[in-house]
Write a protein that holds these residues in place. Structure first.
Motif, PDB file in Angstrom:
ATOM      1  N   ARG A 270       0.902  -1.334  -0.259  1.00 58.55           N
ATOM      2  CA  ARG A 270      -0.016   0.050  -0.021  1.00 58.55           C
ATOM      3  C   ARG A 270       0.884   1.274   0.025  1.00 58.55           C
ATOM      4  O   ARG A 270       0.604   2.191  -0.799  1.00 58.55           O
ATOM      5  CB  ARG A 270      -1.144   0.058   1.377  1.00 58.55           C
ATOM      6  N   TRP A 271       1.978   1.242   0.858  1.00 57.36           N
ATOM      7  CA  TRP A 271       2.902   2.414   0.919  1.00 57.36           C
ATOM      8  C   TRP A 271       3.439   2.534  -0.398  1.00 57.36           C
ATOM      9  O   TRP A 271       3.682   3.594  -0.839  1.00 57.36           O
ATOM     10  CB  TRP A 271       3.869   2.073   2.054  1.00 57.36           C
ATOM     11  N   ARG A 272       3.936   1.551  -1.235  1.00 62.00           N
ATOM     12  CA  ARG A 272       4.466   1.421  -2.205  1.00 62.00           C
ATOM     13  C   ARG A 272       3.683   1.919  -3.423  1.00 62.00           C
ATOM     14  O   ARG A 272       4.015   2.782  -4.397  1.00 62.00           O
ATOM     15  CB  ARG A 272       5.208   0.062  -2.806  1.00 62.00           C
ATOM     16  N   ASN A 273       2.380   1.600  -3.685  1.00 62.58           N
ATOM     17  CA  ASN A 273       1.548   2.084  -4.835  1.00 62.58           C
ATOM     18  C   ASN A 273       0.407   2.801  -4.242  1.00 62.58           C
ATOM     19  O   ASN A 273      -0.162   3.613  -5.470  1.00 62.58           O
ATOM     20  CB  ASN A 273       0.736   0.452  -5.013  1.00 62.58           C
ATOM     21  N   GLN A 274       0.205   3.175  -3.332  1.00 61.30           N
ATOM     22  CA  GLN A 274      -0.571   4.225  -2.562  1.00 61.30           C
ATOM     23  C   GLN A 274      -1.869   4.209  -3.571  1.00 61.30           C
ATOM     24  O   GLN A 274      -2.232   5.405  -4.054  1.00 61.30           O
ATOM     25  CB  GLN A 274       0.278   5.683  -2.487  1.00 61.30           C
ATOM     26  N   PRO A 275      -2.952   3.338  -3.256  1.00 61.80           N
ATOM     27  CA  PRO A 275      -4.039   3.417  -3.970  1.00 61.80           C
ATOM     28  C   PRO A 275      -4.788   4.468  -3.346  1.00 61.80           C
ATOM     29  O   PRO A 275      -4.635   4.886  -2.092  1.00 61.80           O
ATOM     30  CB  PRO A 275      -4.819   2.045  -3.761  1.00 61.80           C
ATOM     31  N   TYR A 276      -5.990   5.013  -3.878  1.00 67.39           N
ATOM     32  CA  TYR A 276      -6.679   6.260  -3.739  1.00 67.39           C
ATOM     33  C   TYR A 276      -5.766   7.701  -3.537  1.00 67.39           C
ATOM     34  O   TYR A 276      -6.296   8.646  -2.964  1.00 67.39           O
ATOM     35  CB  TYR A 276      -7.497   5.842  -2.595  1.00 67.39           C
ATOM     36  N   ARG A 277      -4.558   7.481  -3.873  1.00 65.66           N
ATOM     37  CA  ARG A 277      -3.721   9.053  -3.648  1.00 65.66           C
ATOM     38  C   ARG A 277      -4.266  10.003  -4.582  1.00 65.66           C
ATOM     39  O   ARG A 277      -4.425   9.646  -5.578  1.00 65.66           O
ATOM     40  CB  ARG A 277      -2.206   8.653  -3.925  1.00 65.66           C
ATOM     41  N   GLY A 278      -4.433  11.274  -4.030  1.00 63.10           N
ATOM     42  CA  GLY A 278      -4.965  12.509  -4.738  1.00 63.10           C
ATOM     43  C   GLY A 278      -6.365  12.601  -4.695  1.00 63.10           C
ATOM     44  O   GLY A 278      -7.041  11.784  -4.356  1.00 63.10           O
ATOM     45  N   GLU A 279      -6.733  13.580  -5.228  1.00 67.62           N
ATOM     46  CA  GLU A 279      -8.033  14.247  -5.358  1.00 67.62           C
ATOM     47  C   GLU A 279      -8.978  13.668  -6.476  1.00 67.62           C
ATOM     48  O   GLU A 279      -8.199  13.845  -7.575  1.00 67.62           O
ATOM     49  CB  GLU A 279      -8.147  15.629  -5.163  1.00 67.62           C
TER      50      GLU A 279
ATOM     51  N   ASP B   3       0.776  15.290   4.088  1.00 71.28           N
ATOM     52  CA  ASP B   3       2.255  15.996   4.111  1.00 71.28           C
ATOM     53  C   ASP B   3       3.038  15.091   5.224  1.00 71.28           C
ATOM     54  O   ASP B   3       4.331  15.609   5.408  1.00 71.28           O
ATOM     55  CB  ASP B   3       2.063  17.388   4.370  1.00 71.28           C
ATOM     56  N   GLY B   4       2.468  14.022   5.405  1.00 73.48           N
ATOM     57  CA  GLY B   4       3.362  13.314   6.554  1.00 73.48           C
ATOM     58  C   GLY B   4       4.055  11.877   6.173  1.00 73.48           C
ATOM     59  O   GLY B   4       4.559  11.765   5.082  1.00 73.48           O
ATOM     60  N   CYS B   5       4.236  11.165   7.120  1.00 73.19           N
ATOM     61  CA  CYS B   5       4.941   9.788   6.982  1.00 73.19           C
ATOM     62  C   CYS B   5       4.241   8.699   6.141  1.00 73.19           C
ATOM     63  O   CYS B   5       3.169   8.958   6.041  1.00 73.19           O
ATOM     64  CB  CYS B   5       5.395   9.217   8.236  1.00 73.19           C
ATOM     65  N   GLY B   6       5.016   7.600   6.090  1.00 78.54           N
ATOM     66  CA  GLY B   6       4.352   6.300   5.498  1.00 78.54           C
ATOM     67  C   GLY B   6       3.342   6.095   6.252  1.00 78.54           C
ATOM     68  O   GLY B   6       2.241   5.572   5.674  1.00 78.54           O
ATOM     69  N   SER B   7       3.013   6.175   7.464  1.00 75.37           N
ATOM     70  CA  SER B   7       1.907   5.726   8.457  1.00 75.37           C
ATOM     71  C   SER B   7       0.854   6.357   7.967  1.00 75.37           C
ATOM     72  O   SER B   7      -0.353   5.916   7.904  1.00 75.37           O
ATOM     73  CB  SER B   7       2.173   5.593   9.847  1.00 75.37           C
ATOM     74  N   SER B   8       0.964   7.873   7.733  1.00 77.67           N
ATOM     75  CA  SER B   8       0.026   8.756   7.413  1.00 77.67           C
ATOM     76  C   SER B   8      -0.649   8.473   5.741  1.00 77.67           C
ATOM     77  O   SER B   8      -1.729   8.342   5.814  1.00 77.67           O
ATOM     78  CB  SER B   8       0.481  10.193   7.232  1.00 77.67           C
ATOM     79  N   ALA B   9       0.408   7.970   4.973  1.00 72.74           N
ATOM     80  CA  ALA B   9      -0.149   7.531   3.648  1.00 72.74           C
ATOM     81  C   ALA B   9      -1.038   6.219   3.531  1.00 72.74           C
ATOM     82  O   ALA B   9      -1.808   6.559   3.158  1.00 72.74           O
ATOM     83  CB  ALA B   9       1.244   7.471   2.831  1.00 72.74           C
TER      84      ALA B   9
END
Length: 144
Positions: free
Chosen positions: A23-32, A69-75
């Protein structure tokens, strides 16, 4: 450089587990999302902010996204909160808590103990986004 990346990947897997790492590497749902019409934000004592963006149609979340704007856990927490929201009716969103976000990620062991507050930041940002939907609906009802 490759050795450094391998070390970072190993440390991330150790901290978040394989699912959290992916999830950290691919970050689904990232962005508006393009159709987002509501947003909420939550800032923790650590200084991290998570924004949740929702596209709500007929009282149902049809798309969601996040930024931080935070860490991997936030992402990974923002990503999971957005995922949990999609397809839910607005009144169901209130049941999504930090614990729900952690469980979606694989349980409390899915991230370092010092970072688990990020799950609550994500859940709070989600509640703020739905709150903006209800505030707008209430304002519109007053006008009508």
């Amino acid at each position: 450089m490759s050795e450094l990346q391998d070390k970072i990947n190993e440390e991330t897997i150790e901290a978040y587990g394989q699912a959290g790492f992916e999830r950290w590497r691919n970050q689904p749902y990232r962005g508006e999302p393009a159709g987002a019409n509501y947003e909420g934000a939550s800032t923790g004592g650590c200084g991290d902010t998570i924004w949740i963006y929702l596209q709500i149609e007929e009282d149902t979340v049809v798309d969601a996204g996040y930024a931080t704007d935070g860490c991997g856990s936030s992402a990974i927490s923002g990503s999971m909160a957005a995922e949990l929201a999609v397809g839910k009716r607005c009144e169901e969103i209130a049941a999504i808590t930090g614990e729900t976000v952690l469980e979606g990620l694989g349980g409390p062991a899915c991230m370092p103990e010092d970072d688990r507050h990020c799950a609550w930041l994500a859940a709070n940002a989600l509640l703020e986004a739905v709150g903006s939907y209800y505030r707008q609906a209430a304002a519109q009802a007053k006008k009508d």
